[in-house]
Design a protein around this motif. Structure first.
Motif, PDB file in Angstrom:
ATOM      1  N   SER A  69      74.715  -7.987 -61.023  1.00  0.00           N
ATOM      2  CA  SER A  69      73.447  -7.967 -61.453  1.00  0.00           C
ATOM      3  C   SER A  69      72.456  -8.583 -60.710  1.00  0.00           C
ATOM      4  O   SER A  69      71.152  -8.152 -60.600  1.00  0.00           O
ATOM      5  N   ARG A  70      72.715  -9.879 -60.029  1.00  0.00           N
ATOM      6  CA  ARG A  70      71.651 -10.458 -59.055  1.00  0.00           C
ATOM      7  C   ARG A  70      71.317  -9.510 -57.949  1.00  0.00           C
ATOM      8  O   ARG A  70      70.050  -9.515 -57.817  1.00  0.00           O
ATOM      9  N   VAL A  71      72.120  -8.807 -57.572  1.00  0.00           N
ATOM     10  CA  VAL A  71      71.989  -7.945 -56.535  1.00  0.00           C
ATOM     11  C   VAL A  71      71.142  -6.732 -57.216  1.00  0.00           C
ATOM     12  O   VAL A  71      70.072  -6.124 -56.496  1.00  0.00           O
ATOM     13  N   ASN A  72      71.655  -6.172 -58.222  1.00  0.00           N
ATOM     14  CA  ASN A  72      71.056  -5.040 -58.907  1.00  0.00           C
ATOM     15  C   ASN A  72      69.480  -5.132 -59.250  1.00  0.00           C
ATOM     16  O   ASN A  72      68.922  -4.266 -58.625  1.00  0.00           O
ATOM     17  N   ALA A  73      69.397  -6.168 -59.762  1.00  0.00           N
ATOM     18  CA  ALA A  73      67.826  -6.429 -60.367  1.00  0.00           C
ATOM     19  C   ALA A  73      67.277  -7.441 -59.342  1.00  0.00           C
ATOM     20  O   ALA A  73      66.109  -7.489 -59.691  1.00  0.00           O
ATOM     21  N   GLY A  74      67.998  -8.223 -58.603  1.00  0.00           N
ATOM     22  CA  GLY A  74      67.347  -9.235 -57.880  1.00  0.00           C
ATOM     23  C   GLY A  74      66.590  -8.968 -56.357  1.00  0.00           C
ATOM     24  O   GLY A  74      65.752  -9.578 -56.046  1.00  0.00           O
ATOM     25  N   ILE A  75      66.962  -7.736 -56.108  1.00  0.00           N
ATOM     26  CA  ILE A  75      66.463  -7.282 -54.596  1.00  0.00           C
ATOM     27  C   ILE A  75      65.899  -5.995 -54.890  1.00  0.00           C
ATOM     28  O   ILE A  75      66.359  -5.013 -55.644  1.00  0.00           O
ATOM     29  N   VAL A  76      64.623  -5.831 -54.353  1.00  0.00           N
ATOM     30  CA  VAL A  76      63.478  -4.852 -54.845  1.00  0.00           C
ATOM     31  C   VAL A  76      63.762  -4.042 -53.480  1.00  0.00           C
ATOM     32  O   VAL A  76      63.997  -4.522 -52.414  1.00  0.00           O
ATOM     33  N   ARG A  77      63.341  -2.578 -53.742  1.00  0.00           N
ATOM     34  CA  ARG A  77      63.530  -1.699 -52.694  1.00  0.00           C
ATOM     35  C   ARG A  77      62.410  -1.766 -51.419  1.00  0.00           C
ATOM     36  O   ARG A  77      62.512  -1.235 -50.382  1.00  0.00           O
ATOM     37  N   GLN A  79      61.373  -4.381 -49.743  1.00  0.00           N
ATOM     38  CA  GLN A  79      61.615  -5.713 -48.878  1.00  0.00           C
ATOM     39  C   GLN A  79      61.168  -5.185 -47.454  1.00  0.00           C
ATOM     40  O   GLN A  79      61.509  -4.165 -47.038  1.00  0.00           O
ATOM     41  N   SER A  80      60.304  -6.109 -46.691  1.00  0.00           N
ATOM     42  CA  SER A  80      60.035  -5.665 -45.247  1.00  0.00           C
ATOM     43  C   SER A  80      61.119  -5.602 -44.662  1.00  0.00           C
ATOM     44  O   SER A  80      61.022  -4.832 -43.442  1.00  0.00           O
ATOM     45  N   VAL A  81      62.357  -6.377 -44.927  1.00  0.00           N
ATOM     46  CA  VAL A  81      63.318  -6.378 -44.073  1.00  0.00           C
ATOM     47  C   VAL A  81      64.047  -5.062 -43.904  1.00  0.00           C
ATOM     48  O   VAL A  81      64.839  -4.476 -43.031  1.00  0.00           O
ATOM     49  N   PHE A  82      63.834  -4.033 -44.918  1.00  0.00           N
ATOM     50  CA  PHE A  82      64.536  -2.874 -44.984  1.00  0.00           C
ATOM     51  C   PHE A  82      63.541  -1.775 -44.522  1.00  0.00           C
ATOM     52  O   PHE A  82      63.877  -0.273 -44.722  1.00  0.00           O
ATOM     53  N   GLU A  83      62.277  -2.046 -43.953  1.00  0.00           N
ATOM     54  CA  GLU A  83      61.402  -0.944 -43.425  1.00  0.00           C
ATOM     55  C   GLU A  83      62.028  -0.235 -42.287  1.00  0.00           C
ATOM     56  O   GLU A  83      62.517  -0.655 -41.333  1.00  0.00           O
ATOM     57  N   GLY A  84      61.808   0.936 -42.454  1.00  0.00           N
ATOM     58  CA  GLY A  84      62.311   2.105 -41.635  1.00  0.00           C
ATOM     59  C   GLY A  84      63.899   2.220 -41.800  1.00  0.00           C
ATOM     60  O   GLY A  84      64.573   2.960 -41.006  1.00  0.00           O
ATOM     61  N   LYS A  85      64.581   1.716 -42.771  1.00  0.00           N
ATOM     62  CA  LYS A  85      65.862   1.842 -43.000  1.00  0.00           C
ATOM     63  C   LYS A  85      66.034   2.545 -44.073  1.00  0.00           C
ATOM     64  O   LYS A  85      65.365   2.533 -45.187  1.00  0.00           O
ATOM     65  N   ARG A  86      67.169   3.527 -44.300  1.00  0.00           N
ATOM     66  CA  ARG A  86      67.704   4.067 -45.540  1.00  0.00           C
ATOM     67  C   ARG A  86      68.705   3.052 -46.182  1.00  0.00           C
ATOM     68  O   ARG A  86      69.821   2.917 -45.840  1.00  0.00           O
TER      69      ARG A  86
END
Length: 200
Positions: A69-77, A79-86
């Protein structure tokens, strides 16, 4: 006698068909809607494990998140590191190492992610840890989506979801790519507070 049997069979078929149509229409697990990877609207579901295994894991992705759940609720969609990635989030509450491995293998069979991020908690290494009550091996079977149309539990969840649209909020809210989000900060605060109290 044959007349009554005929009526019984027809009635049973009509009832079963009606139940299937109701489940399909309500879609309590978010697995029968058209998959649109670019659509990030929130969907209301009654079981995250079913949703993420049967739907999200089938989405094309560059990055896969798995864990508890820490990954489920703790990481938001966003995030700048995810920019341009699916990115898809397959993390679930109380996810065991066995389930994590199953999800990774299942997702890899459907697409070729470049990165897999695994979040681990100390309790998942406990050999005596209880498997979450909503985990079922059948979620990884090829005909699971079809079987759920004939499931009494699917019908019950569909009814709960139907009632929730006319009253109190039921289920969970997630994005199309598996990221957990509450419809408001007040609801999120209430959910986590209740879960924290129950865990004490």
């Amino acid at each position: 006698m044959l007349r009554y049997i005929k009526h019984f069979v027809i009635s049973a078929l009509v009832l079963a068909l009606s139940m299937m149509c109701f489940i399909w229409k309500m879609d309590p697990y978010g697995i029968y809607r058209e998959i649109k990877p670019e659509q990030l609207d929130l969907v209301q579901i009654m079981n995250q494990r079913v949703f993420k295994t049967l739907r999200v894991a089938n989405l094309q992705s560059d990055v896969i998140l798995v864990g508890t759940s820490r990954v489920n609720a703790g990481i938001v969609r966003n995030q700048s590191v995810f920019e341009g990635k699916r990115v898809i989030n397959l993390a679930t509450s109380g996810q065991t190492i066995h389930e994590t491995r199953q999800l990774i293998e299942f997702a890899i069979r459907n697409n070729k992610p470049k990165t897999i991020i695994i979040g681990l908690d100390f309790f998942v290494f406990n050999a005596l840890v209880k498997v979450p009550s909503d985990y079922v091996q059948e979620n990884f079977e090829p005909y699971r989506k079809l079987n759920l149309l004939f499931s009494i539990s699917s019908f019950v969840d569909s009814w709960k979801l139907f009632r929730s649209k006319h009253g109190a909020i039921k289920g969970e809210f997630v994005s199309e790519n598996g990221f957990y989000e509450a419809p408001s900060s007040n609801i999120a605060h209430g959910l986590y507070r209740d879960q924290f109290i129950k865990g004490q």
